[in-house]
Scaffold this motif. Structure first.
Motif, short mmCIF file in Angstrom:
data_model
loop_
_atom_site.label_atom_id
_atom_site.label_comp_id
_atom_site.label_asym_id
_atom_site.label_seq_id
_atom_site.Cartn_x
_atom_site.Cartn_y
_atom_site.Cartn_z
N ILE A 300 -1.99 -11.53 -12.53
CA ILE A 300 -1.43 -10.22 -12.20
C ILE A 300 -0.27 -10.36 -11.22
N VAL A 301 -0.45 -11.18 -10.21
CA VAL A 301 0.58 -11.37 -9.19
C VAL A 301 1.85 -11.95 -9.82
N THR A 302 1.69 -12.92 -10.69
CA THR A 302 2.85 -13.55 -11.31
C THR A 302 3.61 -12.56 -12.17
N TYR A 303 2.90 -11.75 -12.93
CA TYR A 303 3.55 -10.74 -13.77
C TYR A 303 4.31 -9.73 -12.90
N SER A 314 7.80 -3.43 -5.78
CA SER A 314 6.95 -4.21 -4.89
C SER A 314 6.42 -5.44 -5.60
N GLN A 315 6.27 -6.54 -4.86
CA GLN A 315 5.78 -7.77 -5.46
C GLN A 315 4.32 -7.68 -5.85
N PHE A 316 3.54 -6.84 -5.18
CA PHE A 316 2.14 -6.66 -5.54
C PHE A 316 1.78 -5.20 -5.30
N ASN A 317 1.43 -4.53 -6.37
CA ASN A 317 1.09 -3.11 -6.31
C ASN A 317 -0.29 -2.92 -6.90
N ILE A 318 -1.27 -2.67 -6.05
CA ILE A 318 -2.65 -2.55 -6.51
C ILE A 318 -2.87 -1.28 -7.31
N ALA A 319 -1.97 -0.30 -7.15
CA ALA A 319 -2.10 0.94 -7.92
C ALA A 319 -1.78 0.73 -9.39
#
Length: 715
Positions: A300-303, A314-319
């Motif tokens: 997920i983070v890489t995508y 944002s580089q990481f969006n938990i939403a």
């Protein structure tokens, strides 16, 4: 007054005892090597596998006031952080026992409250020196992760950076130097964001040291298996890297001619692990040994990082993350898929087959799609008398009228797909299926927002508000397929995927054949995702592996050994209530060690759970050994930093990644950890003061008639 305190302390503190007994069941949830528990429902004889404090408390029948307070405290921690609940539960029990020991030594309640609160505040300030910025963590993890022997076994080798490799490239050992022999797995075009992740799947749940990947071209129905003994991942091959990823032989341009032949998951653009893979390594450092969830989150983070480079998001969006649980498939089928994967009935699946590969007009409902639904804050008119509140739709004429009008509205706007945040009327669902309209309920707000951004659909609360501008376009629906291209029918429910061009939504498809394990897998993924989310929000993390707790023990030991200062004895003048008129300073040599005992028990239980110590006595001895060496060093924080860098801090060679030879340090969240401490102590002190103000026990009548009763304040 001292006699009154002795009488009060002699009574049983039922609340503290109940907190201690409830927390005792959560000891096995601490540390990276957690032991799961089965919760059995006596009414249905069904069992559920749990491995968290939240699921434990939710499964218990909490009828006491202390149990309800404990549940509310844990739920508050979960709602805000979604991590640290097991630590909170354990410390509640440990500090309840510690407070009980202080009461046995006739320490006044006011002194316990004052000294413990001040001690915790002092420790929270002291451990700030063990914080490290995220930027520094990323550089450290990336620099220490490129090792030739990382994730290595007897037959083959996978570079540690291949977990997050931009294009996972497999070279034949016969001709490893020829870039023309590269076989891309899980690659797709940057412009095509709705590519099929399921074909060419590399399972994120495969072991660290093995790879048996299914490679499938888009037009080939056969399945070719590449054995792990015949391939080697070359992401750590420094000879293939240049100063810029755009000039690398493993760059995007090399695969431009092959992207149309493969459909799969795009892991990211960079071939340099130290350039953008820091978040993936940080996720591993925060996972505390949860390898399966780590690989899913790394995907997920890489995508999202690759998308952030093109869109500036944002580089990481938990939403932008959702989960879909599929029961009946092996865990190796778990993967990350773009779009929204959910479960529908077989009747709804027939509608999807009809609409497959066709653009759909989409409607978003921010509420329930029922006749009786009213939005939050709705006020009924005062001059209207209600004769019948809930008419039965199958019998009432008004219900049939509502069904007909609702269906007419959907048909008039040519709506094909309806995503509803709440519940959907069953009768309306049946009529929509008959008219080839797909309605999916219980959709989260984040999913609605994601589809609204890419389809231009605007959420509405009632269908009467619908107009042409609210209906979006460009959505697509298809049956979810496994890696070999087969659509899955899991019996009562069928997995489907709703997608749209450019949608940032990602679905973590979680699979298992064990029904009682499904909830556990989902909880572990969300826990790790929120750890990474809060670490990025805090922009810093704590040193893990017991470093923070060890510094707290050292700091409290120093505070307890400080001699009493006469000036501090006048501090009691600020207490105007006789109930709080005891000098807290006189009892700090008793209360502070009691506070420290909670962290010491925490460390000893974690070490026992991870098999670093054969018993709690051996673990406590090791902790005392480190405390002595820290004191002799002169600077406990410097000693802890040194031992943490060496990897010897409370680590007996059996860490979460010890079996794989990976030199990754462990880190903890800053705010989540300290708030778990504060919530645990606040709950214990609240129950303590409540027990002290409620007169119970077999001698309550004698106590009420004694001279000490004049000091009580009755509510």
């Amino acid at each position: 007054l001292p006699m009154a305190f002795r009488d009060v302390n002699a009574r049983r503190h039922i609340g503290l005892q109940r907190l201690s007994s409830l927390a005792l069941a959560g000891r096995t949830f601490l540390g990276p090597m957690k032991s799961c528990k089965f919760i059995v429902d006596e009414s249905t004889n069904q069992s559920t596998l749990i491995c968290s404090a939240v699921r434990l408390i939710e499964s218990l029948d909490l009828t006491t006031a202390a149990g309800q307070l404990l549940n509310e405290t844990i739920q508050a921690q979960k709602k805000e952080f979604n991590t640290g609940m097991s630590t909170l539960l354990f410390l509640v029990g440990a500090w309840s026992n510690a407070v009980g020991e202080c009461l046995q030594q006739n320490v006044p309640v006011s002194a316990i409250v004052s000294v413990m609160s001040e001690g915790l505040n002092s420790c929270c300030e002291r451990v700030q020196c063990l914080q490290i910025a995220i930027h520094d963590v990323n550089k450290e993890l990336c620099s220490s992760s490129v090792k030739p022997n990382a994730f290595k076994n007897k037959t083959h080798q996978i570079g540690c950076d291949s977990l997050l490799n931009a294009q996972i490239c497999l070279y034949s050992q016969k001709d490893i130097s020829a870039p023309e022999e590269v076989i891309p797995i899980n690659s797709c075009s940057h412009q095509e964001n709705d590519c099929n992740f399921n074909k060419g799947l590399v399972s994120p749940l495969a072991s660290f040291g093995s790879i048996a990947s299914l490679v499938k071209p888009a037009g080939d129905k056969s399945t070719s298996v590449i054995s792990g003994s015949d391939v080697i991942a070359s992401s750590c091959n420094k000879q293939k890297l240049t100063h810029s990823r755009y000039f690398s032989t493993l760059g995007k341009r090399h695969f431009s001619s092959q992207q149309g032949n493969f459909q799969g998951y795009l892991s990211g653009p960079s071939a340099d692990p130290c350039e953008c893979y820091g978040l993936g390594h940080l996720a591993m450092a925060l996972s505390h040994g949860n390898q399966a969830s780590t690989k899913l989150l790394q995907s997920i983070v890489t995508y999202q990082q690759e998308r952030a480079e093109h869109s500036g998001s944002s580089q990481f969006n938990i939403a932008e993350i959702v989960t879909c649980c599929l029961l009946g498939l092996p865990e190796s089928y778990s993967h990350v898929s773009p779009g929204f994967v959910t479960l529908v009935s077989p009747e709804q699946a027939t509608v999807i087959k009809y609409f497959e590969d066709k653009p759909l007009r989409i409607l978003l409902m921010d509420g329930d799609l029922t006749e009786r639904y009213r939005h939050l804050g709705f006020n009924r008119p005062c001059n209207v008398r209600t004769i019948l509140e809930h008419p039965r739709l199958q019998d009432g004429r008004e219900g049939d009228l509502w069904l007909s009008s609702t269906l007419d509205i959907l048909i008039s706007f040519e709506v094909n797909l309806v995503l509803v945040k709440g519940n959907v009327c069953e009768n309306l669902m049946e009529r929509c299926i008959a008219n080839s309209i797909l309605v999916i309920g219980s959709v989260t707000r984040d999913v609605l927002c994601a589809f609204g951004e890419v389809t231009s659909a605007q959420p509405v609360t009632y269908l009467t508000q619908l107009n042409a501008a609210c209906v979006g376009s460009g959505a697509q629906a298809e049956l979810w397929k496994v890696c070999d291209g087969r659509a899955m029918d899991l019996g009562e429910l069928v997995p489907v995927r709703i997608k749209a061009q450019g949608i940032p939504l990602l679905t973590a498809v979680l699979t298992t054949t064990v029904a009682s394990k499904m909830q556990l897998i989902e909880d572990q993924l969300w826990t790790l995702a929120y750890r990474l989310h809060h670490a990025l929000n805090d922009k810093k993390v704590f040193l893990g592996g017991g470093a923070v707790e060890l510094l707290c023990l050292s700091h409290i030991q120093m505070l307890a050994e400080q001699p009493l200062q006469p000036a501090n004895k006048n501090a009691v003048k600020e207490f105007h209530n006789p109930w709080l008129a005891a000098s807290a300073t006189e009892y700090k040599s008793v209360v502070l060690p009691a506070l420290a005992s909670g962290w010491k028990k925490y460390l000893s239980v974690v070490m026992c759970n991870t098999a670093k110590a054969a018993s709690e006595l051996e673990a406590c001895t090791l902790v005392d050994h480190h405390l002595k060496k820290a004191a002799d060093c002169g600077s406990p924080s410097a000693y802890i930093w040194k031992e943490f860098r060496r990897g010897d801090l409370l680590r007996g060679g059996s860490g979460p990644f010890a079996g794989h030879g990976v030199g990754l340090n462990v880190y903890d969240n800053v705010t989540a950890k300290t708030e778990a401490w504060r919530r645990a102590l606040d709950l214990v002190l609240l129950v303590l003061q409540t027990d002290a103000e409620i007169i119970t026990g077999p001698k309550r009548h004698q106590l009420l008639k004694s001279h000490a009763s004049s000091e009580f304040m009755f509510l």
